[in-house]
Design an enzyme around this catalytic site. Structure first.
Site, PDB file in Angstrom:
ATOM      1  CG  ASN A   1     -11.405  -2.172  -7.492  1.00  0.00           C
ATOM      2  OD1 ASN A   1     -11.732  -1.728  -8.420  1.00  0.00           O
ATOM      3  ND2 ASN A   1     -10.350  -3.042  -7.569  1.00  0.00           N
TER       4      ASN A   1
ATOM      5  CE1 TYR B   1      -4.053  -2.015   0.323  1.00  0.00           C
ATOM      6  CE2 TYR B   1      -2.746  -3.225   1.859  1.00  0.00           C
ATOM      7  CZ  TYR B   1      -3.956  -3.082   1.185  1.00  0.00           C
ATOM      8  OH  TYR B   1      -4.904  -3.949   0.846  1.00  0.00           O
TER       9      TYR B   1
ATOM     10  CB  CYS C   1      -7.769  -4.269  -5.351  1.00  0.00           C
ATOM     11  SG  CYS C   1      -9.151  -5.516  -5.692  1.00  0.00           S
ATOM     12  CG  HIS C   2      -5.697  -9.772  -7.279  1.00  0.00           C
ATOM     13  ND1 HIS C   2      -6.564  -9.267  -8.327  1.00  0.00           N
ATOM     14  CD2 HIS C   2      -4.690 -10.649  -8.045  1.00  0.00           C
ATOM     15  CE1 HIS C   2      -5.685  -9.402  -9.391  1.00  0.00           C
ATOM     16  NE2 HIS C   2      -4.700 -10.310  -9.380  1.00  0.00           N
TER      17      HIS C   2
ATOM     18  CD  GLU D   1      -2.890 -11.488 -11.748  1.00  0.00           C
ATOM     19  OE1 GLU D   1      -3.952 -11.227 -12.057  1.00  0.00           O
ATOM     20  OE2 GLU D   1      -2.014 -11.062 -11.143  1.00  0.00           O
TER      21      GLU D   1
END
Length: 174
Positions: free
Chosen positions: A130, A107, A138-139, A165
């Protein structure tokens, strides 16, 4: 405002995909968090009443999400996304889309990227508001000690998305 709602089966459960009549993505969430998604939509479009109409035809967002789950993680990168929210929130959400697939930042790093290094908490709040999960990733934001923290869809989903991913970004490593 009239938005179109699709319910799509994914490896992580039923996904809710909300688009407008121009086929732009407005919200994306999980069925078990539908109430929260509807609340976020109300907060973002305060002046307008948002009506969701369930549809059965397939939007471009749904096609892109299916490709994403099949391993083409870049398929979601060019989706047209329109959100409400404040200027600050939209700034954070835009910056989220610049985080590469399979990578994470804290963050604090995200706050620094948008030129507001003292706004770590505000960035966290914007991240939590979000409305377009996964596509506005946001993950990919984690705690300062590299720990998984907060995800509106639950930490197991966050971990799965990151692993997915990474797997497709670096296929030989998994």
């Amino acid at each position: 405002m009239k938005f179109l709602l699709e319910r799509v089966t994914t490896p992580l459960g039923q996904m809710l995909i909300v688009t407008d009549e121009q086929d732009r993505l407005r919200a994306l969430d999980w069925q078990d968090y539908e109430d929260r998604m509807r609340l976020l939509l109300r907060r973002q479009y305060r002046a307008d009443t948002v009506a969701l109409q369930e549809i059965t035809h397939t939007s471009s967002a749904t096609r892109a999400m299916q490709l994403y789950f099949d391993g083409d993680t870049a398929a979601i990168g060019t989706l047209a996304v329109v959100t409400g929210g404040t200027d600050f929130q939209r700034q954070v959400w835009t910056a989220l889309r610049d985080i590469p697939y399979g990578e994470t930042i804290s963050y604090g790093e995200l706050a620094a990227r948008i030129g507001r290094p003292q706004a770590t908490r505000a960035v966290g709040l914007a991240n939590g508001a979000n409305p377009v999960s996964v596509v506005v990733p946001c993950h990919r934001v984690i705690g300062s000690k590299r720990s998984l923290t907060g995800y509106g869809g639950g930490l197991p989903r966050k971990q799965w998305l990151l692993d997915h991913e990474r797997k497709w970004r670096h296929p030989g490593l998994f």
